[in-house]
Design an enzyme around this catalytic site. Structure first.
Site, PDB file in Angstrom:
ATOM      1  N   GLU A  75      12.152  31.978  21.917  1.00 30.05           N
ATOM      2  CA  GLU A  75      12.063  33.017  22.927  1.00 30.05           C
ATOM      3  C   GLU A  75      10.771  33.797  22.713  1.00 30.05           C
ATOM      4  OE1 GLU A  75      13.628  37.198  24.608  1.00 30.05           O
ATOM      5  OE2 GLU A  75      13.505  36.755  22.487  1.00 30.05           O
ATOM      6  N   ASP A  82      15.787  33.603  18.820  1.00 28.55           N
ATOM      7  CA  ASP A  82      15.631  34.928  19.415  1.00 28.55           C
ATOM      8  C   ASP A  82      14.396  35.634  18.855  1.00 28.55           C
ATOM      9  OD1 ASP A  82      16.921  37.264  20.885  1.00 28.55           O
ATOM     10  OD2 ASP A  82      16.745  38.124  18.874  1.00 28.55           O
TER      11      ASP A  82
HETATM   12  C1  QV4 Z   1      17.744  52.853  20.523  1.00 26.40           C
HETATM   13  C2  QV4 Z   1      16.377  53.482  20.782  1.00 26.40           C
HETATM   14  C3  QV4 Z   1      15.544  53.438  19.528  1.00 26.40           C
HETATM   15  C4  QV4 Z   1      16.328  54.158  18.433  1.00 26.40           C
HETATM   16  C5  QV4 Z   1      17.708  53.522  18.251  1.00 26.40           C
HETATM   17  C6  QV4 Z   1      18.517  54.243  17.253  1.00 26.40           C
HETATM   18  O1  QV4 Z   1      15.714  52.752  21.832  1.00 26.40           O
HETATM   19  O2  QV4 Z   1      14.291  54.044  19.749  1.00 26.40           O
HETATM   20  O3  QV4 Z   1      15.611  54.061  17.246  1.00 26.40           O
HETATM   21  O4  QV4 Z   1      18.429  53.489  19.489  1.00 26.40           O
HETATM   22  O5  QV4 Z   1      19.688  53.549  16.985  1.00 26.40           O
HETATM   23  C7  QV4 Z   1      19.486  48.051  21.559  1.00 26.40           C
HETATM   24  C8  QV4 Z   1      19.315  49.205  22.519  1.00 26.40           C
HETATM   25  C9  QV4 Z   1      18.249  50.134  22.082  1.00 26.40           C
HETATM   26  C10 QV4 Z   1      18.557  50.598  20.704  1.00 26.40           C
HETATM   27  C11 QV4 Z   1      18.573  49.368  19.822  1.00 26.40           C
HETATM   28  C12 QV4 Z   1      18.830  49.666  18.380  1.00 26.40           C
HETATM   29  O6  QV4 Z   1      19.042  48.747  23.827  1.00 26.40           O
HETATM   30  O7  QV4 Z   1      18.196  51.229  22.973  1.00 26.40           O
HETATM   31  O8  QV4 Z   1      17.546  51.471  20.252  1.00 26.40           O
HETATM   32  O9  QV4 Z   1      19.572  48.468  20.283  1.00 26.40           O
HETATM   33  O10 QV4 Z   1      20.112  50.120  18.200  1.00 26.40           O
HETATM   34  C13 QV4 Z   1      19.012  43.089  23.007  1.00 26.40           C
HETATM   35  C14 QV4 Z   1      18.818  44.185  24.031  1.00 26.40           C
HETATM   36  C15 QV4 Z   1      18.196  45.395  23.404  1.00 26.40           C
HETATM   37  C16 QV4 Z   1      19.028  45.833  22.213  1.00 26.40           C
HETATM   38  C17 QV4 Z   1      19.014  44.679  21.219  1.00 26.40           C
HETATM   39  C18 QV4 Z   1      19.782  44.970  19.939  1.00 26.40           C
HETATM   40  O11 QV4 Z   1      17.993  43.698  25.077  1.00 26.40           O
HETATM   41  O12 QV4 Z   1      18.177  46.448  24.365  1.00 26.40           O
HETATM   42  O13 QV4 Z   1      18.510  47.004  21.660  1.00 26.40           O
HETATM   43  O14 QV4 Z   1      19.660  43.557  21.841  1.00 26.40           O
HETATM   44  O15 QV4 Z   1      21.079  45.320  20.191  1.00 26.40           O
HETATM   45  C19 QV4 Z   1      11.223  42.097  24.068  1.00 26.40           C
HETATM   46  C20 QV4 Z   1      11.279  41.067  22.951  1.00 26.40           C
HETATM   47  C21 QV4 Z   1      12.334  40.005  23.199  1.00 26.40           C
HETATM   48  C22 QV4 Z   1      13.687  40.614  23.569  1.00 26.40           C
HETATM   49  C23 QV4 Z   1      13.466  41.522  24.765  1.00 26.40           C
HETATM   50  C24 QV4 Z   1      14.742  42.226  25.198  1.00 26.40           C
HETATM   51  O16 QV4 Z   1      10.022  40.454  22.786  1.00 26.40           O
HETATM   52  O17 QV4 Z   1      12.455  39.234  22.030  1.00 26.40           O
HETATM   53  O18 QV4 Z   1      12.522  42.533  24.450  1.00 26.40           O
HETATM   54  N1  QV4 Z   1      14.689  39.613  23.818  1.00 26.40           N
HETATM   55  C25 QV4 Z   1      15.633  39.176  22.759  1.00 26.40           C
HETATM   56  C26 QV4 Z   1      17.044  39.002  23.270  1.00 26.40           C
HETATM   57  C27 QV4 Z   1      17.628  40.360  23.579  1.00 26.40           C
HETATM   58  C28 QV4 Z   1      17.751  41.160  22.319  1.00 26.40           C
HETATM   59  C29 QV4 Z   1      16.666  40.935  21.365  1.00 26.40           C
HETATM   60  C30 QV4 Z   1      15.658  40.049  21.584  1.00 26.40           C
HETATM   61  C31 QV4 Z   1      16.789  41.590  20.052  1.00 26.40           C
HETATM   62  O19 QV4 Z   1      17.071  38.129  24.340  1.00 26.40           O
HETATM   63  O20 QV4 Z   1      18.878  40.240  24.224  1.00 26.40           O
HETATM   64  O21 QV4 Z   1      17.759  42.558  22.664  1.00 26.40           O
HETATM   65  O22 QV4 Z   1      17.547  40.689  19.243  1.00 26.40           O
HETATM   66  O23 QV4 Z   1      10.589  41.569  25.208  1.00 26.40           O
END
Ligand code: QV4
Ligand code: CA
Length: 512
Positions: free
Chosen positions: A248, A212
């Protein structure tokens, strides 16, 4: 001796690109958010008998329990420890799944979340899936253990501590992705903890890893922990087998970080694939299926032997990640089946099939406000099991795309034509196209708004074949359309543009 050494060197340097699936099994399926107990059953009752090579599972490690919003699927991307303890099950259930799947030749690929821990605002306490204590303010994760020293905060140069600009590779690697506490993977201690976690999984018997957020790690730091990984268990894998690695990295072009930066570590997700294929099948931006003649590297994709390909993934099927509105999903089932059918028939890349849960999708100003909704669950937040209906589809809101006849039969098609060249391309310069795979299989699409009726060269031996899209071979019979291949390899295809599925696929294992 010299030949032997050369062979060993070749094996060592190329091993991580090999998916380790059993010979003749060419695809894996992402059973997104499934429980381990259900995956074990699915391996035995469905995946093995239908030639699936493996399963990508959701992250198995302990994660933050998020209750606002209520138990989103994305809480699993906020690690608290490397204990195998999540909504999918505990360590015993995990071991039972790996053993039972491996025993029927369906291998397990773990989604490894090792770039970060939970979000900075997660707080402190024991609201984690195994009840381990943590404190996101002091960066304390005693169940690993990680402490303040093990994070990148001092290294990140942005004012917010967040990734602010994807044009700056330092920010992308050293700052926080959506507030997630960023691990200092330059430290040997952190690399060792990550490798210890992954080696624990290898000891249990997994075959490889989706890594990831690889874009957010320096390729050299990744190499350092990957080099610490053991070979796979000889109970199920040949001596000296390396874990399959796919990273990824979302590279749609236009950023300084490239997918190619990661080829040294293993395969990479090709996100252009689903974005482009969706655009073509939807006939957006002037695209048409005739242009798929040089699909693959010809479209600016990475080399086939580096690519993991998919039509949609758990992010972009709900507007997270990349690809935009062109991405096809189960919500657009007719076009989706064509896209998955095309992917599975085409030789490019290593293929992953998506298997989803249904959620109450609701668009407001073009955005799905329910994009966070977690898997089908009970009132206490526990994940519902996957029930199987009498007609073999799934209940409890599990979509089970991999069980759709058209998709499952194309997984088998890909196994049958494995290793065969891309041959006998035909198109009408619009959206009717056809191609073969040597003398083993042939597929025809009509994505135009009018009927198709054509005699085409299939490359197949003469005989009567059963179309595996409208039905399949059953005993000596065929529940679908029959296609007659003549002595010269030609066959007549008639596909109505209003057919339930406007495509036809035949292969030598479905010859009557
Ligand atoms: C929010 C605010 C922040 C604030 C925070 C405070 O946005 O500004 O500081 O609250 O707590 C989630 C929420 C997001 C939240 C964050 C932290 O959506 O709003 O911040 O958590 O609490 C998944 C989801 C994300 C999620 C994350 C962790 O898609 O929305 O974030 O899990 O729970 C890029 C990357 C790529 C990524 C892709 C989605 O390059 O690597 O974005 N893809 C992978 C996974 C994906 C996962 C992650 C990475 C993170 O496939 O499922 O993100 O592990 O393109
Ligand atoms: Ca990072």
């Amino acid at each position: 001796m010299r030949v032997f050494l050369l062979l060993v060197a070749f094996e060592l340097s190329w091993a991580q690109y090999n998916p380790n699936t059993k010979p003749g099994r060419t695809s894996i399926v992402h059973l997104f958010e499934w429980r381990w107990a259900d995956i074990a059953l699915e391996c035995e009752r469905y995946l093995a008998p239908n030639g699936f090579g493996g399963v990508q599972i959701s992250p198995p490690n302990e994660n933050l329990v998020v209750t606002n919003p209520w138990r989103p699927w994305w809480e699993r991307y906020q690690p608290i420890s490397y204990k195998l303890c999540s909504r999918s099950g505990n360590e015993n259930e995990f071991k039972d799944m790996v053993t039972r799947c491996n025993n029927v030749g369906v291998y397990i690929y773990v989604d490894a979340v090792v770039n970060h821990m939970c979000g900075a605002a997660a707080g402190s306490g024991t609201h984690s899936t195994c009840g381990s204590y943590f404190n996101s303010e002091t960066h304390d994760f005693p169940a690993v253990p990680y402490s303040g020293w093990d994070f990148n905060d001092w290294k990140c140069k942005t004012g917010s501590g967040e990734i602010e600009n994807y044009g700056d590779p330092y920010q992308v690697r050293d700052c926080r992705l959506v507030s997630l506490l960023d691990l200092a993977l330059e430290k040997d201690y952190v690399r060792s903890k990550v490798a210890e976690y992954m080696n624990h999984l290898i000891d249990i018997g997994v075959a490889g890893f989706r890594i990831d957020a690889s874009k957010h790690m320096w390729p050299g730091d990744m190499k350092a922990f990957l080099d610490k990984l053991k070979n796979l268990r000889t109970t199920w894998f040949a001596e000296g087998t390396r874990p399959f690695i796919f990273q990824e990295v979302i590279d749609l072009g236009g950023e300084p970080i490239k997918a190619s930066d990661y080829y040294g570590n293993g395969r990479v997700t090709e996100f252009k694939y689903g974005a482009k294929l969706g655009t073509v099948i939807r006939k957006w931006s002037g695209e048409k299926m005739a242009y798929l003649k040089n699909w693959g590297e010809g479209w600016g994709f990475m080399p086939s032997d580096k690519a993991v390909v998919f039509v949609d993934n758990h992010d972009n099927q709900r507007g997270h990640g990349a690809g935009g509105s062109a991405i096809l999903t189960f919500w657009d089932s007719r076009q989706y089946k064509m896209a998955v059918g095309f992917m599975l028939a085409h030789p490019y890349g290593f293929t992953r099939v998506m298997s989803s849960f249904r959620w109450p999708r609701y668009f407001e100003n073009g955005k799905d406000i329910n994009d966070w909704v977690g898997p089908p669950s009970n009132g206490d937040g526990s994940t519902k099991s996957v029930t199987i209906n009498p007609d073999t589809t799934c209940g409890n809101d599990w979509v089970c795309e991999h069980r759709w006849r058209q998709i499952r039969n194309m997984v088998i098609f890909r196994n049958v034509v494995d290793g065969q060249p891309f041959t006998n391309w035909w198109d009408n310069n619009s959206n009717q196209v056809a191609f073969g795979r040597g003398n083993k299989g042939f597929i025809v699409f009509n994505n135009d708004d009018w009927n198709m009726s054509e005699t085409l060269q299939t490359g197949l031996p003469a005989g009567t074949y059963c179309d595996v899209i409208s039905g399949q071979k059953e005993g000596n019979g065929c529940s679908g359309i029959k296609i007659q291949v003549n002595g010269d390899g030609t066959a007549y295809f008639q596909i109505s543009n209003s057919a339930e599925d406007p495509f036809v696929a035949i292969h030598v294992d479905a010859k009557l």
